[in-house]
Design a protein around this motif. Structure first.
Motif, PDB file in Angstrom:
ATOM      1  N   VAL A 201       0.834  -1.203   0.000  1.00 57.24           N
ATOM      2  CA  VAL A 201       0.000   0.000   0.000  1.00 57.24           C
ATOM      3  C   VAL A 201       0.869   1.254   0.000  1.00 57.24           C
ATOM      4  O   VAL A 201       0.581   2.222  -0.719  1.00 57.24           O
ATOM      5  N   ASP A 202       1.931   1.254   0.787  1.00 60.17           N
ATOM      6  CA  ASP A 202       2.835   2.405   0.825  1.00 60.17           C
ATOM      7  C   ASP A 202       3.442   2.680  -0.548  1.00 60.17           C
ATOM      8  O   ASP A 202       3.523   3.834  -0.993  1.00 60.17           O
ATOM      9  N   ILE A 203       3.874   1.608  -1.225  1.00 55.64           N
ATOM     10  CA  ILE A 203       4.445   1.768  -2.567  1.00 55.64           C
ATOM     11  C   ILE A 203       3.402   2.341  -3.523  1.00 55.64           C
ATOM     12  O   ILE A 203       3.667   3.298  -4.267  1.00 55.64           O
ATOM     13  N   TYR A 204       2.213   1.767  -3.487  1.00 49.04           N
ATOM     14  CA  TYR A 204       1.130   2.225  -4.360  1.00 49.04           C
ATOM     15  C   TYR A 204       0.816   3.707  -4.120  1.00 49.04           C
ATOM     16  O   TYR A 204       0.684   4.488  -5.077  1.00 49.04           O
ATOM     17  N   ASN A 205       0.704   4.091  -2.866  1.00 49.73           N
ATOM     18  CA  ASN A 205       0.345   5.491  -2.541  1.00 49.73           C
ATOM     19  C   ASN A 205       1.393   6.468  -3.038  1.00 49.73           C
ATOM     20  O   ASN A 205       1.060   7.563  -3.521  1.00 49.73           O
ATOM     21  N   LYS A 206       2.669   6.110  -2.931  1.00 49.19           N
ATOM     22  CA  LYS A 206       3.723   7.006  -3.400  1.00 49.19           C
ATOM     23  C   LYS A 206       3.737   7.109  -4.921  1.00 49.19           C
ATOM     24  O   LYS A 206       4.007   8.170  -5.483  1.00 49.19           O
ATOM     25  N   SER A 217      12.479   4.086  -3.457  1.00 50.36           N
ATOM     26  CA  SER A 217      13.128   3.712  -2.203  1.00 50.36           C
ATOM     27  C   SER A 217      12.311   2.648  -1.476  1.00 50.36           C
ATOM     28  O   SER A 217      12.867   1.673  -0.958  1.00 50.36           O
ATOM     29  N   LEU A 218      11.006   2.830  -1.439  1.00 49.17           N
ATOM     30  CA  LEU A 218      10.134   1.859  -0.774  1.00 49.17           C
ATOM     31  C   LEU A 218      10.143   0.518  -1.509  1.00 49.17           C
ATOM     32  O   LEU A 218      10.118  -0.538  -0.868  1.00 49.17           O
ATOM     33  N   MET A 219      10.169   0.568  -2.844  1.00 45.88           N
ATOM     34  CA  MET A 219      10.191  -0.679  -3.608  1.00 45.88           C
ATOM     35  C   MET A 219      11.478  -1.452  -3.336  1.00 45.88           C
ATOM     36  O   MET A 219      11.457  -2.667  -3.108  1.00 45.88           O
ATOM     37  N   ARG A 220      12.596  -0.751  -3.365  1.00 46.10           N
ATOM     38  CA  ARG A 220      13.872  -1.426  -3.089  1.00 46.10           C
ATOM     39  C   ARG A 220      13.899  -1.988  -1.672  1.00 46.10           C
ATOM     40  O   ARG A 220      14.352  -3.109  -1.448  1.00 46.10           O
ATOM     41  N   ALA A 221      13.395  -1.194  -0.718  1.00 46.59           N
ATOM     42  CA  ALA A 221      13.366  -1.655   0.667  1.00 46.59           C
ATOM     43  C   ALA A 221      12.462  -2.876   0.814  1.00 46.59           C
ATOM     44  O   ALA A 221      12.794  -3.824   1.533  1.00 46.59           O
ATOM     45  N   HIS A 222      11.337  -2.858   0.117  1.00 41.35           N
ATOM     46  CA  HIS A 222      10.404  -3.985   0.170  1.00 41.35           C
ATOM     47  C   HIS A 222      11.050  -5.265  -0.346  1.00 41.35           C
ATOM     48  O   HIS A 222      10.961  -6.326   0.285  1.00 41.35           O
TER      49      HIS A 222
END
Length: 243
Positions: A201-206, A217-222
């Motif tokens: 959800v965080d990735i989608y929202n960004k 950044s969130l995708m790589r962290a995920h």
């Protein structure tokens, strides 16, 4: 004829036959002319033809079987990548280290996909939204198999939304590998459905907000986080095999 000259000739013959395959003159399933026929056509020895065919076989364009004429086995990128994915699956069975390498490929593809998503015009994330809804429902029901499928579908939806046909083909043919990685990482008890869902959800929202840097950044962290869970799962599997 010296070795250097023969090398140039069999390479040229391989290139000429490859052009016929990719151009559709020799479609999938078609038999190549015999070695003697090709030798006469190109004015070379059958040995040179045999070396040319070996190049085509290495590229995966033809298949040789004992007692049969060589046949064309694929002529487009989709079929080539499908066979490539099968090869990688075979590697996964022999060495779990390749699962970690799949994660590296995922990180490379999926972080760059966000660049494509946010550089285009009309951004259609409806399939990603549907996958998120499926993840939420599967998590609520503790439906492990469905959650895994929805997780993989979310990532595939982002790739498809980028609008790059070749990239979609590449990722689609690796989809089974990605699903397998997700299945393994999701099986680690310390990773909850809620945490996994929240990451998506965080990735989608960004992405929806157009925040390129934060989304990447969130995708790589995920994916890095999933890789860490994968390491735990692999070590757990090894420990169980030893007992």
């Amino acid at each position: 004829m010296n070795a250097q000259t023969r090398d140039k000739r069999h390479t040229a013959i391989a290139a000429a036959v490859e052009e016929r395959i990719l151009g559709g003159e020799l479609p999938v399933g078609e038999k190549l002319p015999s070695e003697s026929e090709l030798a006469r056509e190109f004015g070379v020895s059958t040995r040179t033809v045999r070396e040319a065919v070996q190049i085509l076989e290495t590229k995966g364009l033809v298949r040789r079987r004992h007692g049969e004429r060589t046949s064309v086995v694929r002529a487009d990128v989709g079929e080539f990548l499908e066979t490539l994915a099968v090869t990688v699956r075979q590697l996964l069975r022999t060495n779990p280290r390749y699962l970690m390498e799949v994660m590296i490929v995922r990180r490379m593809i999926e972080s760059d996909v966000i660049d494509l998503l946010l550089s285009g015009g009309n951004l259609d994330l409806s399939k990603a939204e549907a996958a998120l809804a499926d993840m939420r429902r599967a998590g609520d029901m503790k439906d492990y198999a469905r959650f895994t499928e929805a997780d993989a579908a979310f990532h595939q939806a982002l790739v498809d939304a980028a609008g790059n046909g070749v990239l979609s083909i590449v990722y689609n043919n690796l989809h089974g590998l990605v699903t397998e990685v997700i299945r393994v990482t999701s099986s680690v008890p310390t990773k909850s459905y809620d945490a996994a869902y929240a990451e998506h959800v965080d990735i989608y929202n960004k992405i929806r907000a157009g925040d390129l840097d934060r989304a990447k950044s969130l995708m790589r962290a995920h994916i890095n986080n999933s890789a860490e869970y994968l390491k735990v799962a692999i070590e757990k599997s090894k420990a169980e095999d030893r007992t």
